[in-house]
Design an enzyme around this catalytic site. Structure first.
Site, PDB file in Angstrom:
ATOM      1  N   CYS A  84      16.990  -6.920  -7.845  1.00 49.73           N
ATOM      2  CA  CYS A  84      17.945  -6.186  -9.172  1.00 49.73           C
ATOM      3  C   CYS A  84      18.430  -7.233 -10.128  1.00 49.73           C
ATOM      4  O   CYS A  84      18.682  -6.730 -11.427  1.00 49.73           O
ATOM      5  CB  CYS A  84      19.117  -5.726  -8.543  1.00 49.73           C
ATOM      6  SG  CYS A  84      19.841  -6.957  -7.255  1.00 49.73           S
TER       7      CYS A  84
ATOM      8  N   GLN B 269      21.911   1.132  -9.999  1.00 52.00           N
ATOM      9  CA  GLN B 269      20.767   0.186  -9.540  1.00 52.00           C
ATOM     10  C   GLN B 269      19.649   1.084  -8.764  1.00 52.00           C
ATOM     11  O   GLN B 269      18.480   0.970  -9.252  1.00 52.00           O
ATOM     12  CB  GLN B 269      21.406  -1.031  -8.937  1.00 52.00           C
ATOM     13  CG  GLN B 269      20.069  -2.002  -8.656  1.00 52.00           C
ATOM     14  CD  GLN B 269      19.338  -2.481 -10.068  1.00 52.00           C
ATOM     15  OE1 GLN B 269      20.339  -3.432 -10.680  1.00 52.00           O
ATOM     16  NE2 GLN B 269      18.184  -2.609 -10.088  1.00 52.00           N
TER      17      GLN B 269
ATOM     18  N   ARG C 105      16.903   0.694 -15.794  1.00 54.42           N
ATOM     19  CA  ARG C 105      18.569   1.138 -15.692  1.00 54.42           C
ATOM     20  C   ARG C 105      18.926   1.870 -16.874  1.00 54.42           C
ATOM     21  O   ARG C 105      19.828   2.686 -16.642  1.00 54.42           O
ATOM     22  CB  ARG C 105      18.983  -0.507 -15.620  1.00 54.42           C
ATOM     23  CG  ARG C 105      19.006  -1.102 -14.449  1.00 54.42           C
ATOM     24  CD  ARG C 105      19.615  -0.682 -13.450  1.00 54.42           C
ATOM     25  NE  ARG C 105      21.112  -0.634 -13.471  1.00 54.42           N
ATOM     26  CZ  ARG C 105      22.057  -1.460 -13.489  1.00 54.42           C
ATOM     27  NH1 ARG C 105      21.609  -2.951 -13.113  1.00 54.42           N
ATOM     28  NH2 ARG C 105      23.284  -1.203 -13.642  1.00 54.42           N
TER      29      ARG C 105
ATOM     30  N   ARG D  31      32.741  -1.983 -12.956  1.00 52.52           N
ATOM     31  CA  ARG D  31      32.041  -2.757 -12.439  1.00 52.52           C
ATOM     32  C   ARG D  31      33.093  -3.649 -11.827  1.00 52.52           C
ATOM     33  O   ARG D  31      33.699  -4.541 -12.467  1.00 52.52           O
ATOM     34  CB  ARG D  31      31.361  -3.651 -13.396  1.00 52.52           C
ATOM     35  CG  ARG D  31      30.365  -4.651 -12.718  1.00 52.52           C
ATOM     36  CD  ARG D  31      29.424  -5.131 -13.967  1.00 52.52           C
ATOM     37  NE  ARG D  31      28.711  -6.481 -13.478  1.00 52.52           N
ATOM     38  CZ  ARG D  31      27.681  -6.374 -12.788  1.00 52.52           C
ATOM     39  NH1 ARG D  31      26.882  -5.265 -12.477  1.00 52.52           N
ATOM     40  NH2 ARG D  31      26.964  -7.634 -12.447  1.00 52.52           N
TER      41      ARG D  31
ATOM     42  N   HIS E 167      25.830  -0.269  -5.358  1.00 53.51           N
ATOM     43  CA  HIS E 167      25.512  -0.510  -6.547  1.00 53.51           C
ATOM     44  C   HIS E 167      24.711   0.931  -6.807  1.00 53.51           C
ATOM     45  O   HIS E 167      23.297   0.663  -7.016  1.00 53.51           O
ATOM     46  CB  HIS E 167      24.528  -1.655  -6.663  1.00 53.51           C
ATOM     47  CG  HIS E 167      24.573  -1.977  -8.202  1.00 53.51           C
ATOM     48  ND1 HIS E 167      24.778  -1.301  -9.115  1.00 53.51           N
ATOM     49  CD2 HIS E 167      23.897  -3.319  -8.562  1.00 53.51           C
ATOM     50  CE1 HIS E 167      24.566  -1.793 -10.422  1.00 53.51           C
ATOM     51  NE2 HIS E 167      24.070  -3.122 -10.099  1.00 53.51           N
TER      52      HIS E 167
ATOM     53  N   ASP F 283      17.426  -9.617  -2.912  1.00 51.62           N
ATOM     54  CA  ASP F 283      18.455  -9.699  -3.770  1.00 51.62           C
ATOM     55  C   ASP F 283      18.931 -11.283  -3.282  1.00 51.62           C
ATOM     56  O   ASP F 283      18.706 -11.852  -2.544  1.00 51.62           O
ATOM     57  CB  ASP F 283      19.556  -8.818  -3.461  1.00 51.62           C
ATOM     58  CG  ASP F 283      20.689  -8.622  -4.757  1.00 51.62           C
ATOM     59  OD1 ASP F 283      20.646  -9.509  -5.532  1.00 51.62           O
ATOM     60  OD2 ASP F 283      21.659  -7.995  -4.222  1.00 51.62           O
TER      61      ASP F 283
END
Length: 361
Positions: free
Chosen positions: A300, A168, A328, A138, A165, A260
């Site tokens: 998200c 996600q 997830r 990450r 991502h 987002d």
């Protein structure tokens, strides 16, 4: 992009017929996709073929509904996670996923020192591959992910970078399949910043044959190369991509509306500048009212309440944000199973989401 709506493969007109078969049609096709993914990296959604995405989605539903069938699939396998950014969902869902598959997950906090600073990434990679079966990153820079993947002889997973991502997006479309069945023909709208999450959603939606609309303020559009990749994929699946600066047009008739944060981690210095620009793109009750009556709201997380979304929407009956968060874990189980060669097909989950394909609009 000029102040106009740019439409590719528009759903309002006759959509092109898919030139690839959507979904997994046979056990041999699933096996072929699984073999093709074993040992690979997942740096971008674009790393996956349409069939590999379909196999991943099917497996994600299977591990959620029948977790006991995968309890020892990754016995003695080792995962290491290097995170340069803070995390709640990503860290805990990866750790839980690996542990409940029989493996072990280890976390290395890199928030105070980015990867490559103390020791070169190639040297780190050559150490890790001696001990670990999979590496999860990450990071701020996408180049960190790709450099690790280029130098490590074990799978590398992008758990978020400044470009994408992917984990996600896989969980998000899994969640949409649970709600709507097949997302082929689904009218999916993203409102907000053309950021890393937006990029992965565009690519995943294209692979699954969805009609994707992206509404951003001027100057905050998705990257051109991601647009081109999504367009090319959509042309093969019968999906479409629409880019606009008009959130009202984008939301009208949508089956799902996604947003987002306006300011991603690492860009906090732009927050005050961005706030007035993104205010017209807030997802509130008025915007949701333009969507289909059965429409879902998605985010998200973490959300900035009162900024990109109001409490009434985030906590409302149309919100599926915590379903996304739960999924997830299941999506990431499917990813590590595929990359580590532990995937298998469960016959009762051949029809993903348990519903028939949607009719195209």
């Amino acid at each position: 992009m000029a102040n106009k709506t740019l439409v590719m493969n528009a759903p309002e007109t006759e959509a092109p017929k898919p030139t690839v078969t959507l979904g997994i049609q046979s056990d041999s096709a699933f096996t072929e996709a699984a073999k093709g993914l074993a040992g690979r990296d997942l740096c971008s959604i674009a790393d996956l073929s349409v069939q590999e995405m379909a196999a991943l989605m099917e497996l994600a539903h299977a591990v959620k509904k029948q977790p006991e069938d995968f309890r020892h699939a990754l016995d003695a396998k080792q995962m290491v996670m290097f995170f340069e950014k803070a995390s709640l969902r990503t860290r805990l869902t990866f750790e839980t996923a690996m542990n409940t598959l029989g493996g072990n997950a280890m976390f290395v906090d890199q928030t105070a020192s980015p990867l490559g600073e103390r020791e070169s990434i190639p040297d780190v990679a050559r150490n890790l591959e001696r001990w670990m079966n999979v590496i999860v990153l990450r990071t701020y820079a996408h180049d960190t992910v790709t450099e690790m993947a280029a130098n490590a002889h074990v799978p590398v997973i992008n758990a978020l970078s400044d470009l994408e991502h992917p984990c996600q997006a896989i969980a998000d479309f899994m969640t949409l399949e649970e709600r709507f069945g097949s997302v082929e023909g689904l009218k999916f709208t993203y409102v907000g910043d053309g950021n890393n999450v937006c990029h992965s959603l565009m690519l995943a939606g294209a692979q699954l044959g969805a009609h994707v609309t992206i509404a951003t303020p001027k100057g905050f559009e998705p990257k051109l190369d991601i647009i081109h990749k999504a367009m090319a994929i959509a042309e093969t699946t019968g999906g479409s991509l629409t880019l606009t600066h008009d959130p009202i047009k984008a939301a009208t008739g949508a089956d799902a509306i996604y947003t987002d944060v306006c300011t991603s981690m690492g860009m906090e210095h732009e927050a005050s500048k961005r706030a007035p620009i993104f205010k017209p793109f807030q997802v509130n009750e008025a915007l949701m009212a333009l969507a289909q009556p059965s429409a879902a709201f998605m985010h998200c997380l973490p959300a900035h309440r009162g900024a990109e979304v109001t409490d009434a929407v985030l906590d409302g009956p149309e919100s599926i944000v915590f379903d996304q968060a739960e999924n997830r874990m299941h999506a990431q189980k499917a990813i590590v199973l595929m990359l580590l060669g532990g995937a298998k097909r469960i016959p009762s989950h051949r029809n993903r989401g348990g519903l028939q394909a949607r009719s195209k609009r």
